[in-house]
Design a protein around this motif. Structure first.
Motif, PDB file in Angstrom:
ATOM      1  N   ARG A  79       0.809  -1.222   0.000  1.00 54.01           N
ATOM      2  CA  ARG A  79       0.000   0.000   0.000  1.00 54.01           C
ATOM      3  C   ARG A  79       0.842   1.273   0.000  1.00 54.01           C
ATOM      4  NH1 ARG A  79      -3.676  -2.255   4.682  1.00 54.01           N
ATOM      5  NH2 ARG A  79      -1.750  -1.686   5.692  1.00 54.01           N
ATOM      6  N   GLY A  80       1.931   1.254  -0.804  1.00 50.50           N
ATOM      7  CA  GLY A  80       2.754   2.450  -0.969  1.00 50.50           C
ATOM      8  C   GLY A  80       3.905   2.571   0.001  1.00 50.50           C
ATOM      9  N   ARG A  81       4.039   1.629   0.917  1.00 49.15           N
ATOM     10  CA  ARG A  81       5.115   1.715   1.901  1.00 49.15           C
ATOM     11  C   ARG A  81       6.267   0.810   1.505  1.00 49.15           C
ATOM     12  NH1 ARG A  81       0.413   2.097   4.493  1.00 49.15           N
ATOM     13  NH2 ARG A  81       0.081   0.044   5.334  1.00 49.15           N
ATOM     14  N   LEU A  82       7.488   1.228   1.856  1.00 48.97           N
ATOM     15  CA  LEU A  82       8.691   0.426   1.637  1.00 48.97           C
ATOM     16  C   LEU A  82       9.536   0.442   2.900  1.00 48.97           C
ATOM     17  CD1 LEU A  82       9.798   1.644  -1.921  1.00 48.97           C
ATOM     18  CD2 LEU A  82       8.676  -0.506  -1.349  1.00 48.97           C
ATOM     19  N   CYS A  83      10.213  -0.651   3.154  1.00 53.29           N
ATOM     20  CA  CYS A  83      11.146  -0.691   4.278  1.00 53.29           C
ATOM     21  C   CYS A  83      12.408   0.103   3.888  1.00 53.29           C
ATOM     22  CB  CYS A  83      11.508  -2.139   4.609  1.00 53.29           C
ATOM     23  SG  CYS A  83      12.595  -2.910   3.385  1.00 53.29           S
ATOM     24  N   PRO A  84      13.344   0.291   4.813  1.00 56.21           N
ATOM     25  CA  PRO A  84      14.556   1.043   4.463  1.00 56.21           C
ATOM     26  C   PRO A  84      15.329   0.449   3.285  1.00 56.21           C
ATOM     27  CG  PRO A  84      14.374   0.896   6.834  1.00 56.21           C
ATOM     28  CD  PRO A  84      13.280   0.022   6.257  1.00 56.21           C
ATOM     29  N   LYS A  85      15.387  -0.888   3.197  1.00 59.04           N
ATOM     30  CA  LYS A  85      16.111  -1.483   2.069  1.00 59.04           C
ATOM     31  C   LYS A  85      15.378  -1.213   0.764  1.00 59.04           C
ATOM     32  CE  LYS A  85      17.766  -5.658   2.593  1.00 59.04           C
ATOM     33  NZ  LYS A  85      17.900  -7.052   3.004  1.00 59.04           N
ATOM     34  N   GLY A  86      14.067  -1.377   0.765  1.00 54.78           N
ATOM     35  CA  GLY A  86      13.290  -1.109  -0.448  1.00 54.78           C
ATOM     36  C   GLY A  86      13.355   0.345  -0.856  1.00 54.78           C
ATOM     37  N   SER A  87      13.366   1.227   0.139  1.00 56.49           N
ATOM     38  CA  SER A  87      13.453   2.662  -0.151  1.00 56.49           C
ATOM     39  C   SER A  87      14.787   3.036  -0.780  1.00 56.49           C
ATOM     40  CB  SER A  87      13.272   3.468   1.140  1.00 56.49           C
ATOM     41  OG  SER A  87      11.973   3.266   1.644  1.00 56.49           O
ATOM     42  N   ALA A  88      15.814   2.245  -0.519  1.00 53.15           N
ATOM     43  CA  ALA A  88      17.152   2.526  -1.055  1.00 53.15           C
ATOM     44  C   ALA A  88      17.462   1.713  -2.306  1.00 53.15           C
ATOM     45  CB  ALA A  88      18.202   2.249   0.017  1.00 53.15           C
ATOM     46  N   SER A  89      16.471   1.030  -2.870  1.00 54.07           N
ATOM     47  CA  SER A  89      16.748   0.127  -3.995  1.00 54.07           C
ATOM     48  C   SER A  89      17.171   0.839  -5.279  1.00 54.07           C
ATOM     49  CB  SER A  89      15.557  -0.798  -4.257  1.00 54.07           C
ATOM     50  OG  SER A  89      14.414  -0.055  -4.586  1.00 54.07           O
ATOM     51  N   LYS A  90      16.991   2.139  -5.356  1.00 56.81           N
ATOM     52  CA  LYS A  90      17.469   2.880  -6.534  1.00 56.81           C
ATOM     53  C   LYS A  90      18.976   2.663  -6.721  1.00 56.81           C
ATOM     54  CE  LYS A  90      18.114   7.533  -8.199  1.00 56.81           C
ATOM     55  NZ  LYS A  90      18.413   8.847  -7.662  1.00 56.81           N
ATOM     56  N   GLN A  91      19.682   2.484  -5.609  1.00 62.28           N
ATOM     57  CA  GLN A  91      21.128   2.268  -5.677  1.00 62.28           C
ATOM     58  C   GLN A  91      21.498   1.029  -6.493  1.00 62.28           C
ATOM     59  OE1 GLN A  91      23.248   2.492  -1.924  1.00 62.28           O
ATOM     60  NE2 GLN A  91      21.451   3.459  -1.033  1.00 62.28           N
ATOM     61  N   LEU A  92      20.600   0.054  -6.525  1.00 65.67           N
ATOM     62  CA  LEU A  92      20.904  -1.172  -7.268  1.00 65.67           C
ATOM     63  C   LEU A  92      21.176  -0.903  -8.741  1.00 65.67           C
ATOM     64  CD1 LEU A  92      18.313  -3.671  -5.790  1.00 65.67           C
ATOM     65  CD2 LEU A  92      20.776  -3.653  -5.429  1.00 65.67           C
ATOM     66  N   VAL A  93      20.514   0.098  -9.283  1.00 67.58           N
ATOM     67  CA  VAL A  93      20.688   0.375 -10.710  1.00 67.58           C
ATOM     68  C   VAL A  93      21.477   1.637 -11.007  1.00 67.58           C
ATOM     69  CG1 VAL A  93      18.658  -0.910 -11.466  1.00 67.58           C
ATOM     70  CG2 VAL A  93      18.412   1.467 -10.798  1.00 67.58           C
ATOM     71  N   THR A  94      21.675   2.488  -9.992  1.00 69.50           N
ATOM     72  CA  THR A  94      22.346   3.755 -10.269  1.00 69.50           C
ATOM     73  C   THR A  94      23.689   3.926  -9.575  1.00 69.50           C
ATOM     74  OG1 THR A  94      21.190   4.868  -8.448  1.00 69.50           O
ATOM     75  CG2 THR A  94      20.137   4.926 -10.618  1.00 69.50           C
ATOM     76  N   HIS A  95      24.023   3.075  -8.627  1.00 65.32           N
ATOM     77  CA  HIS A  95      25.272   3.256  -7.875  1.00 65.32           C
ATOM     78  C   HIS A  95      26.470   3.071  -8.805  1.00 65.32           C
ATOM     79  CE1 HIS A  95      28.486   2.584  -4.959  1.00 65.32           C
ATOM     80  NE2 HIS A  95      27.711   3.235  -4.119  1.00 65.32           N
ATOM     81  N   PRO A  96      27.455   3.967  -8.752  1.00 59.97           N
ATOM     82  CA  PRO A  96      28.601   3.868  -9.664  1.00 59.97           C
ATOM     83  C   PRO A  96      29.450   2.614  -9.435  1.00 59.97           C
ATOM     84  CG  PRO A  96      28.931   5.636  -8.063  1.00 59.97           C
ATOM     85  CD  PRO A  96      27.530   5.147  -7.887  1.00 59.97           C
ATOM     86  N   GLY A  97      29.334   1.987  -8.271  1.00 58.19           N
ATOM     87  CA  GLY A  97      30.107   0.770  -8.000  1.00 58.19           C
ATOM     88  C   GLY A  97      29.425  -0.508  -8.460  1.00 58.19           C
ATOM     89  N   ARG A  98      28.247  -0.388  -9.083  1.00 64.21           N
ATOM     90  CA  ARG A  98      27.503  -1.562  -9.537  1.00 64.21           C
ATOM     91  C   ARG A  98      28.266  -2.277 -10.656  1.00 64.21           C
ATOM     92  NH1 ARG A  98      22.674  -1.928 -13.518  1.00 64.21           N
ATOM     93  NH2 ARG A  98      21.912  -3.993 -13.049  1.00 64.21           N
ATOM     94  N   GLN A  99      28.372  -3.601 -10.525  1.00 62.40           N
ATOM     95  CA  GLN A  99      29.014  -4.392 -11.572  1.00 62.40           C
ATOM     96  C   GLN A  99      28.085  -4.488 -12.781  1.00 62.40           C
ATOM     97  OE1 GLN A  99      32.101  -5.622 -11.779  1.00 62.40           O
ATOM     98  NE2 GLN A  99      32.530  -4.675  -9.802  1.00 62.40           N
ATOM     99  N   THR A 100      28.611  -4.214 -13.945  1.00 58.59           N
ATOM    100  CA  THR A 100      27.791  -4.257 -15.161  1.00 58.59           C
ATOM    101  C   THR A 100      28.354  -5.218 -16.203  1.00 58.59           C
ATOM    102  OG1 THR A 100      29.004  -2.369 -16.054  1.00 58.59           O
ATOM    103  CG2 THR A 100      26.963  -1.900 -14.843  1.00 58.59           C
ATOM    104  N   LYS A 101      29.428  -5.924 -15.860  1.00 61.76           N
ATOM    105  CA  LYS A 101      29.963  -6.913 -16.796  1.00 61.76           C
ATOM    106  C   LYS A 101      30.353  -8.173 -16.023  1.00 61.76           C
ATOM    107  CE  LYS A 101      33.946  -4.007 -16.937  1.00 61.76           C
ATOM    108  NZ  LYS A 101      34.925  -3.306 -17.658  1.00 61.76           N
ATOM    109  N   VAL A 102      30.447  -9.249 -16.761  1.00 62.54           N
ATOM    110  CA  VAL A 102      30.802 -10.533 -16.169  1.00 62.54           C
ATOM    111  C   VAL A 102      32.284 -10.517 -15.814  1.00 62.54           C
ATOM    112  CG1 VAL A 102      30.958 -13.017 -16.579  1.00 62.54           C
ATOM    113  CG2 VAL A 102      29.060 -11.704 -17.557  1.00 62.54           C
ATOM    114  N   LEU A 103      32.592 -10.946 -14.584  1.00 64.97           N
ATOM    115  CA  LEU A 103      33.979 -11.078 -14.166  1.00 64.97           C
ATOM    116  C   LEU A 103      34.258 -12.550 -13.871  1.00 64.97           C
ATOM    117  CD1 LEU A 103      34.335  -8.024 -11.749  1.00 64.97           C
ATOM    118  CD2 LEU A 103      35.086  -8.217 -14.122  1.00 64.97           C
TER     119      LEU A 103
END
Length: 185
Positions: A79-103
């Motif tokens: 119903r529109g609410r998110l926990c602290p982890k869900g509220s911070a999930s934007k970092q999963l796709v925008t954080h500069p340290g996110r891995q974007t290639k296979v290592l």
């Protein structure tokens, strides 16, 4: 700053008897504020990727980039609410340290090296086929079992029912019997 600004100050207006929930609580700065999502090109409905609850999210996109992620008020689960982890999930796709290639780190290697996705997928497929061949059991203690104990799966809680269904079908077709999902743990 004459006496005029003082009379426009919300606290003064409230003390004079104006309703503190309406116009008296507003200031020019308040009136100038705009929602962070006002300029979004598109809004996509999604599900939070963390736990097995499945809270709804609204993902706001501008110029092909995620600009904000908020709880979805239309979600019957959250119903529109998110926990602290869900509220911070934007970092999963925008954080500069996110891995974007296979290592990949070779056996006995000390360094990670980038691999193209096709090579990595071929390596995984080869290993699955080899493991199945090397650990296949046609019978066990005189009973026909047609299985492999060399392959197991522990699915993530962020997978939806359709993804879990397809994974279960794949692992069953491979003969794996150790198939579980984190959402049930």
């Amino acid at each position: 700053m004459g006496a005029g600004w003082l009379s426009r100050w919300p606290v003064i207006r409230q003390l004079k008897g104006e309703d503190g929930r309406g116009r008296a609580a507003r200031s020019p700065r308040t009136d100038a504020l705009r929602p962070r999502v006002e300029d979004a090109d598109t809004v996509a409905r999604s599900v939070c990727p963390y736990c097995a609850v499945g809270c709804g999210q609204l993902v706001y996109v501008k110029d092909g980039k995620v600009t904000q992620i908020e709880g979805d008020p239309a979600s019957p689960i959250s119903r529109g609410r998110l926990c602290p982890k869900g509220s911070a999930s934007k970092q999963l796709v925008t954080h500069p340290g996110r891995q974007t290639k296979v290592l990949y780190r070779r056996p006995y290697g000390t360094e990670w090296e980038p691999l193209d996705l096709e090579t990595a997928m071929d390596m995984i497929a080869d290993r699955v086929v080899r493991t199945r061949r090397e650990t296949w059991q046609q019978t066990h203690e005189g009973e026909e079992v047609r299985r492999t104990l060399g392959i197991a799966s522990l699915g993530g809680a962020t997978l939806d029912n359709e993804e879990n269904y397809l994974m279960k079908k794949l692992y069953t077709a491979l003969g794996a019997i150790q198939v579980e999902n984190q959402a049930r743990i």
